[in-house]
Design a protein around this motif. Structure first.
Motif, short mmCIF file in Angstrom:
data_model
loop_
_atom_site.label_atom_id
_atom_site.label_comp_id
_atom_site.label_asym_id
_atom_site.label_seq_id
_atom_site.Cartn_x
_atom_site.Cartn_y
_atom_site.Cartn_z
N VAL A 167 23.80 7.48 -14.15
CA VAL A 167 23.32 8.66 -15.43
C VAL A 167 21.82 7.77 -16.15
O VAL A 167 22.10 6.81 -16.42
CB VAL A 167 24.72 9.08 -16.45
N GLN A 207 18.22 13.45 -19.23
CA GLN A 207 19.08 14.25 -18.12
C GLN A 207 19.38 14.12 -16.30
O GLN A 207 18.72 15.22 -15.72
CB GLN A 207 19.18 15.67 -18.91
N ARG A 208 18.87 12.84 -15.96
CA ARG A 208 18.39 12.70 -14.62
C ARG A 208 20.13 12.09 -14.34
O ARG A 208 20.83 11.20 -14.75
CB ARG A 208 18.06 11.27 -14.32
N ALA A 230 25.59 20.90 -12.61
CA ALA A 230 24.19 20.52 -13.22
C ALA A 230 22.98 21.08 -12.96
O ALA A 230 22.07 20.89 -13.77
CB ALA A 230 24.39 19.18 -13.16
N TRP A 246 19.58 19.75 -15.34
CA TRP A 246 20.02 18.27 -15.40
C TRP A 246 18.76 18.18 -13.47
O TRP A 246 19.08 19.16 -12.99
CB TRP A 246 21.36 18.29 -14.75
N CYS A 264 19.24 16.32 -10.27
CA CYS A 264 19.90 16.06 -9.42
C CYS A 264 19.30 15.34 -8.69
O CYS A 264 18.62 16.04 -7.67
CB CYS A 264 21.43 16.35 -9.33
#
Length: 305
Positions: free
Chosen positions: A215, A219-220, A243, A248, A250
């Motif tokens: 993490v 928000q990655r 996510a 997010w 991702c």
């Protein structure tokens, strides 16, 4: 509210790999023969599925990987309807026998394991079965308390240009992974993360029985890209799908050990453990992130869909 009965025996169902009938097996009666390839060679594939609220979770991703694994080992293609039916019946039996009322959502959490082997040497007919049994206490503890992790090379080379290596198969041959875990525990750790030396540093692969998720700020979410030495994870895939829908960013990419030390948090994710935060990596204690509760809720929601 229902009450749990005595410590349960597993629920076992036999599955005919060529589409025959499914039937329940007495757990006190033998089934696997002395010449089965699972015993003599560790030659087979498996999946482990979380059972919660009276149902098996994330079945589509497990079916897809089970099918890929079987194809990689030249085993019969699993009949999806047959495995789903057997799973539903076994889970229903498990829930019914573990509770004193009729509400399966109150049944204790469990894990369902599918297994298919190359079968008996004397017959050449594959062997297949599934079991449903409680989640182990140490798995539940690691969810709550996290894990101390040591990094280590895998100890064998998984070259991309070796055609016979079943890179994407979840095989029964877990002897090396179990040896790695025994070694880690003898050193005071709970788990391992495999790494591979490269010109750019120690490349992160995966845990002994889990996927690594990192993490980062803003928000990655990052995970090592599947490939030689990295099995695609069903829980990691479910997390990234969920996510991403919620904004997010991702990505599966090469990750190096130094990045784990700088991340907001590092997690090991898998079907029954769901998630365990890495609290110590080698000799360094990793701080508790401000968004730990948010990450836990995100992973739990992804798995529970």
């Amino acid at each position: 509210m229902g009450q749990s009965l005595l410590p349960p025996e597993p629920v076992i169902y036999l599955v005919e790999p060529f589409g025959g009938p499914i039937r329940r097996q007495n757990p006190n009666m033998p089934h696997v023969f002395w010449d089965d390839a699972a015993v003599t060679r560790g030659d087979g594939v498996f999946e482990t599925i979380l059972v919660r609220g009276g149902r098996a979770l994330n079945l589509d991703k497990h079916l897809a990987r089970f099918t890929r694994s079987a194809a990689a080992l030249a085993l019969p293609e699993p009949d999806a309807q047959q495995w789903v039916k057997a799973t539903e019946e076994a889970v229903a039996d498990y829930c019914r026998e573990r509770m004193l009322d009729d509400d399966p959502s109150l049944a204790p959490e469990a894990k369902c394991m599918w297994t298919m082997t190359r079968g008996r040497e004397t017959t050449g007919v594959p062997t297949a079965w599934l079991t449903v049994r409680p989640v182990a206490d140490d798995v539940l503890r690691q969810r709550e308390e996290g894990v101390a992790v040591v990094t280590t090379p895998r100890g064998l080379s998984v070259a991309a240009d070796v055609p016979w290596m079943a890179v994407e198969a979840k095989t029964l041959n877990y002897a090396a992974s179990m040896a790695a875990l025994r070694w880690a525990r003898s050193q005071g750790y709970d788990d391992v993360i495999y790494t591979e030396p490269t010109d750019d540093g120690e490349r992160v692969l995966e845990g002994a029985t889990s996927s690594v998720v990192m993490v980062k700020k803003d928000q990655r979410l990052r995970t090592p890209a599947p490939g030689p030495g990295i099995l695609p994870g069903t829980t990691q895939a479910a997390l990234f799908d969920y996510a991403s829908e919620r904004g997010w960013k991702c990505k599966a990419k090469d990750i190096y050990l130094g990045e784990l030390y700088k991340a907001e948090s590092v997690w090991l994710v898998s079907s029954t453990r769901i998630c365990a935060r890495v609290t110590r990596l080698n000799d360094k204690k990793l701080p508790v992130p401000d968004n730990e509760a948010e990450i836990r809720e995100l992973i739990a929601a992804a798995v529970g869909r």
